[in-house]
Design a protein around this motif. Sequence first.
Motif, PDB file in Angstrom:
ATOM      1  N   PHE A  45       0.874  -1.175   0.000  1.00 61.77           N
ATOM      2  CA  PHE A  45       0.000   0.000   0.000  1.00 61.77           C
ATOM      3  C   PHE A  45       0.913   1.226   0.000  1.00 61.77           C
ATOM      4  N   PHE A  46       1.117   1.809  -1.169  1.00 65.46           N
ATOM      5  CA  PHE A  46       2.083   2.893  -1.314  1.00 65.46           C
ATOM      6  C   PHE A  46       1.472   4.210  -0.835  1.00 65.46           C
ATOM      7  N   PRO A  47       2.019   4.839   0.202  1.00 68.15           N
ATOM      8  CA  PRO A  47       1.517   6.162   0.620  1.00 68.15           C
ATOM      9  C   PRO A  47       1.960   7.224  -0.373  1.00 68.15           C
ATOM     10  N   ILE A  48       1.026   8.050  -0.807  1.00 74.59           N
ATOM     11  CA  ILE A  48       1.354   9.122  -1.746  1.00 74.59           C
ATOM     12  C   ILE A  48       0.874  10.451  -1.169  1.00 74.59           C
ATOM     13  N   THR A  49       1.538  11.515  -1.563  1.00 71.52           N
ATOM     14  CA  THR A  49       1.266  12.840  -0.994  1.00 71.52           C
ATOM     15  C   THR A  49      -0.080  13.386  -1.466  1.00 71.52           C
ATOM     16  N   GLU A  50      -0.543  14.426  -0.778  1.00 71.35           N
ATOM     17  CA  GLU A  50      -1.783  15.072  -1.179  1.00 71.35           C
ATOM     18  C   GLU A  50      -1.650  15.675  -2.578  1.00 71.35           C
ATOM     19  N   GLU A  51      -0.454  16.122  -2.931  1.00 72.82           N
ATOM     20  CA  GLU A  51      -0.249  16.657  -4.276  1.00 72.82           C
ATOM     21  C   GLU A  51      -0.504  15.586  -5.332  1.00 72.82           C
ATOM     22  N   HIS A  52      -0.011  14.370  -5.081  1.00 71.49           N
ATOM     23  CA  HIS A  52      -0.263  13.282  -6.025  1.00 71.49           C
ATOM     24  C   HIS A  52      -1.749  12.925  -6.065  1.00 71.49           C
ATOM     25  N   VAL A  53      -2.387  12.905  -4.905  1.00 69.30           N
ATOM     26  CA  VAL A  53      -3.828  12.628  -4.863  1.00 69.30           C
ATOM     27  C   VAL A  53      -4.571  13.673  -5.687  1.00 69.30           C
ATOM     28  N   ASN A  54      -4.208  14.937  -5.527  1.00 75.55           N
ATOM     29  CA  ASN A  54      -4.865  16.004  -6.280  1.00 75.55           C
ATOM     30  C   ASN A  54      -4.640  15.866  -7.782  1.00 75.55           C
ATOM     31  N   LYS A  55      -3.434  15.464  -8.181  1.00 71.65           N
ATOM     32  CA  LYS A  55      -3.146  15.289  -9.605  1.00 71.65           C
ATOM     33  C   LYS A  55      -4.000  14.168 -10.195  1.00 71.65           C
ATOM     34  N   ILE A  56      -4.170  13.089  -9.441  1.00 73.13           N
ATOM     35  CA  ILE A  56      -5.005  11.984  -9.923  1.00 73.13           C
ATOM     36  C   ILE A  56      -6.457  12.431 -10.007  1.00 73.13           C
ATOM     37  N   ASN A  57      -6.935  13.111  -8.954  1.00 77.92           N
ATOM     38  CA  ASN A  57      -8.309  13.623  -8.997  1.00 77.92           C
ATOM     39  C   ASN A  57      -8.501  14.610 -10.145  1.00 77.92           C
ATOM     40  N   LEU A  58      -7.462  15.417 -10.427  1.00 76.10           N
ATOM     41  CA  LEU A  58      -7.536  16.367 -11.542  1.00 76.10           C
ATOM     42  C   LEU A  58      -7.824  15.637 -12.850  1.00 76.10           C
ATOM     43  N   ILE A  59      -7.152  14.504 -13.069  1.00 77.54           N
ATOM     44  CA  ILE A  59      -7.354  13.746 -14.302  1.00 77.54           C
ATOM     45  C   ILE A  59      -8.799  13.257 -14.390  1.00 77.54           C
ATOM     46  N   LEU A  60      -9.347  12.816 -13.260  1.00 79.07           N
ATOM     47  CA  LEU A  60     -10.740  12.356 -13.248  1.00 79.07           C
ATOM     48  C   LEU A  60     -11.697  13.528 -13.457  1.00 79.07           C
ATOM     49  N   PHE A  61     -11.461  14.641 -12.776  1.00 77.12           N
ATOM     50  CA  PHE A  61     -12.266  15.852 -12.994  1.00 77.12           C
ATOM     51  C   PHE A  61     -12.230  16.273 -14.466  1.00 77.12           C
ATOM     52  N   ASP A  62     -11.036  16.273 -15.038  1.00 78.48           N
ATOM     53  CA  ASP A  62     -10.831  16.831 -16.364  1.00 78.48           C
ATOM     54  C   ASP A  62     -11.550  16.034 -17.451  1.00 78.48           C
ATOM     55  N   ASN A  63     -11.925  14.802 -17.144  1.00 80.36           N
ATOM     56  CA  ASN A  63     -12.621  13.962 -18.110  1.00 80.36           C
ATOM     57  C   ASN A  63     -14.076  13.721 -17.742  1.00 80.36           C
ATOM     58  N   ALA A  64     -14.592  14.500 -16.800  1.00 80.60           N
ATOM     59  CA  ALA A  64     -15.952  14.262 -16.295  1.00 80.60           C
ATOM     60  C   ALA A  64     -17.007  15.105 -16.988  1.00 80.60           C
ATOM     61  N   HIS A  65     -16.646  15.821 -18.066  1.00 82.47           N
ATOM     62  CA  HIS A  65     -17.615  16.745 -18.675  1.00 82.47           C
ATOM     63  C   HIS A  65     -18.790  16.028 -19.316  1.00 82.47           C
ATOM     64  N   ARG A  66     -18.672  14.713 -19.575  1.00 77.20           N
ATOM     65  CA  ARG A  66     -19.794  13.951 -20.118  1.00 77.20           C
ATOM     66  C   ARG A  66     -20.391  12.999 -19.091  1.00 77.20           C
ATOM     67  N   CYS A  67     -20.000  13.168 -17.833  1.00 75.95           N
ATOM     68  CA  CYS A  67     -20.493  12.289 -16.774  1.00 75.95           C
ATOM     69  C   CYS A  67     -21.775  12.845 -16.154  1.00 75.95           C
ATOM     70  N   ALA A  68     -22.433  12.001 -15.365  1.00 77.04           N
ATOM     71  CA  ALA A  68     -23.635  12.417 -14.641  1.00 77.04           C
ATOM     72  C   ALA A  68     -23.343  12.638 -13.165  1.00 77.04           C
ATOM     73  N   ASN A  69     -22.293  11.985 -12.634  1.00 80.90           N
ATOM     74  CA  ASN A  69     -22.043  12.050 -11.191  1.00 80.90           C
ATOM     75  C   ASN A  69     -20.554  12.053 -10.875  1.00 80.90           C
ATOM     76  N   ILE A  70     -20.225  12.713  -9.769  1.00 80.82           N
ATOM     77  CA  ILE A  70     -18.920  12.584  -9.125  1.00 80.82           C
ATOM     78  C   ILE A  70     -19.186  12.137  -7.694  1.00 80.82           C
ATOM     79  N   VAL A  71     -18.740  10.944  -7.359  1.00 80.36           N
ATOM     80  CA  VAL A  71     -18.951  10.387  -6.021  1.00 80.36           C
ATOM     81  C   VAL A  71     -17.718  10.668  -5.169  1.00 80.36           C
ATOM     82  N   PHE A  72     -17.933  10.984  -3.885  1.00 76.81           N
ATOM     83  CA  PHE A  72     -16.801  11.267  -3.003  1.00 76.81           C
ATOM     84  C   PHE A  72     -17.125  10.813  -1.584  1.00 76.81           C
ATOM     85  N   GLY A  73     -16.092  10.832  -0.748  1.00 81.21           N
ATOM     86  CA  GLY A  73     -16.267  10.406   0.636  1.00 81.21           C
ATOM     87  C   GLY A  73     -16.754  11.547   1.513  1.00 81.21           C
TER      88      GLY A  73
END
Length: 731
Positions: free
Chosen positions: A380-408
Amino acid sequence: MSTHSLGLKVPVIMSSSAQTASPKPEYQHFVPQFMLRNFAHKYTGPQRSKKGNKKKKQADTLYRGELVVNNVNLRAEPMTIEETKVSRILGNYDMYQDTSQPTGQQQRQIETMFGKLENHVSTIFRRIVKTHESGEPNIWVTREERNSIRKFLFILKYRGSTFHRRFHHETSDEYPANDKSKLQKYMEEKNFKRPVDVWFHGLKTILNLKMDTENWKQELVKSMYSDDAMWFLMHSEMMYMAICTPSEPDAEFILTDNSYNVFEGPNTVVQNPATGKFHDSGWTSFHEFAPLSPKLMIILRSNLLPVPEEDKHPRIRAWREEMRKQAVDDWYGASQQSNLADLPIHKARNNYSQVVNGRTQLLPGEDGAQLKTHKFCFSFFPITEEHVNKINLILFDNAHRCANIVFGSRDSFFKTLEWFMTCTPTLGKKIIGDAQEERRKFLMNLAILMKSLGSAREPVWTESTAPAMSDFDKMHALERSLREGLADWMLSNKKELEESPIPPRGGRFAYMSLGGSDQTFLEDMQEAQRMLKRRIKVDVNSQGLPEADRIEARERLIEKYFTYPSNILLFFVKQVRYMVLSRETGGHLERAMENPRSQPEEPEDIIAQALHDKMTLEKLNRLMYKTTMNDIDRTKDPISERMLKECGIKEVESLALSQEMIIRQHDLGMIKGLPFHFINSDEKIELLTRVMAKPKFQAALTGKIEANLLQALEDVLFGISYPTPPIKPPI
């Protein structure tokens, strides 16, 4: 325009999907409920329901204690944060309902098959989640469990909403993606009536796939639509899996409709000035993503990126460098790097190898065979908040045709949303391509949502326009058309080669005579394109150097190409022809693009068919290349730089040598009628050798070259490869 994406790589969608009617609609998830539960919490608010009929009220009514997820409703105006039942999100009605089957049980066969795979994989994923929650640093899984995970992750991609939009049509005419003609040919061959039937068949094939047999890859390609089969192989064999978790307690991953369909890597988009449409002219996936929970993300990393413990082996390092050069460096430049290259992850360790002095070695008794007893240890590789944000950015950036964004949690979502909307736009947020208005509206609505959640910061993004197609991009479009035509031919007309009393001629048959097949032509086309790109880069990078140095650099590269398989070199010389003649003759490329499937026979095709088994690979490649270059440039210099006695055809070499000996016994000054009075003696001897050898050419090769090719080969050799003056032999 090259963007470092953030890409959603699926065939281009140009119309809405057809809907399949069902007497009893069933809500079917493209993200399984067992995964959604990892994002869920118990509902504690007041009981509420939406307006509508009684059945809808029962389906949407929330009860205290029921599992719900926080999600952004992207289709609401304005966007809103809601709590939605796990059973009623990230799915659609009757997605896999096969209405061509007679009974309800048969119609939902695919959903039943999904259920079996999900039941199996859910136990593995629950173990992963619980192991992580217990504080363990890693988890061991068997080879069979790992294969099941890899299959399941691709199924999440292939059965998702994007592929549903691509395939869910009742007629092939409605199919909207850019492989339409190839899919139609496949449907005709396999007797599929609807595009959705191809999708159902592919899903069943992968679900039934046994990945522990020796020939499973070959069987897969034979059993389903080849483009999607190759996609599965790339996904499962050319990427390795790692599990990441945020190192900061308040950082979390998000989940979108299409999370399992996006990638991180370079992606080039160009606009065709004739049609106004946008096209991907190149893309490479460095990373793909599979959210398991707000605290766990499976990352698939491309084998193109370095693996230190493997790259200690010189041969593996050389292979990886060459693969990256072909897939990335030759297209985007060696400076192109992944935005997630510094993720602190590595390949899973296992029980059949060890790392010694930074280098992977098999344990005693292991021979490299893949055994069921093998196990893999995933950290289980711990990654920084910056890396988490970069991954979320990629998901956000491709969500323009989506119906939902689920989060905790709402606090974590607000932080990552604000980071995405206000970070510098170099990582994404470019309004470009075929969905500019959708992207712009999506970003504007997210900005409103961010403000409503309390942010005082200003959002930023980039408005960008794609460049018009260059000559190189036009040639790439032609290559796609030719590839499509060749694919259609390969799939439907192999019998012509077997049944024709006289071997059929032309570029496609020349390719097959050199060893090309329906299993290799896609790779060969792509490799030839990369070869051309490298050749162009030699001229670009050598600008300003002495011309002798530039020529030497070109010749070094071409000499290397002569060692490549001849079926690849054939495609390479054709691409050179299209590029050069389009520029030199004004319109060659445009004329070829009008009807790329019915091109005239070209000289390299005749050489390939006539001589493919008569010469060494290097000599054959040299002759095809030189002939094509002379064909392109024959009006500038009628005298070849090489001698006929060195052409590589032993019978012709002997003939030319004997004629040259006769010529040298005479006084050249006494020979009349020889053109080009300004050429030197050696060049005169070469021209006379050709003149004298030409009438004897067919006799020298009778019985050794097929009769229907002999005259054509003579025309090519003495008209293009070794241009010969139209005079009578003077001796």
